[in-house]
Design an enzyme around this catalytic site. Sequence first.
Site, mmCIF file in Angstrom:
data_model
loop_
_atom_site.group_PDB
_atom_site.id
_atom_site.type_symbol
_atom_site.label_atom_id
_atom_site.label_comp_id
_atom_site.label_asym_id
_atom_site.label_seq_id
_atom_site.Cartn_x
_atom_site.Cartn_y
_atom_site.Cartn_z
ATOM 1 N N HIS A 51 0.851 -1.191 0.000
ATOM 2 C CA HIS A 51 0.000 0.000 0.000
ATOM 3 C C HIS A 51 0.881 1.233 0.000
ATOM 4 C CE1 HIS A 51 0.991 -0.633 4.230
ATOM 5 N NE2 HIS A 51 0.800 0.666 4.393
ATOM 6 N N SER A 52 0.281 2.346 -0.325
ATOM 7 C CA SER A 52 0.958 3.630 -0.250
ATOM 8 C C SER A 52 0.009 4.583 0.461
ATOM 9 C CB SER A 52 1.333 4.118 -1.655
ATOM 10 O OG SER A 52 2.226 5.212 -1.571
#
Length: 158
Positions: free
Chosen positions: A67-68
């Site tokens: 994820h970011s």
Amino acid sequence: MLPYFLENNLINISSQHPKDWQEAIRISGEIMKKNNLVTDKYIDQVIADIKQYGPYIVIVPGVAMPHSQADSLDVLGTGIGLTIFPEKVSFDHNDPEKDAQLFFMLAAKDNATHMKNIANLSNLLMEEGMIEDLCQVKNLADYRKVIQKHDSNKEKSK
């Protein structure tokens, strides 16, 4: 939560082993792109984050949560995609604790939803035998058996 991946076409059971962790992230992002949840730029950002901060996405041995930033402009929708590889992928050849076979890619339009998705995923992964069962999945029939097994386990514990 297991039926969620099936019902939303957010599961990818890969028969090919990626050449490295970057390719694994790209493959795990494909299911998210197909569902219009993220762009290629989001996947590039996830890879850049791992290069910068190390394999923080490997939350327990065998499981990665790519994820970011939750509020990224490259997140088009909220969801979690599951990619299962035939073997573990190494993020650090000197540390087998940083290998992952299950990739749960997260995308969320806001921080609150992002945190809720992480909590739901954590609860799922804490179920006894869940990680091991998912690592044995080779096709959708296997996946459905894991759903049935864990649903019946929940019923027994009520």
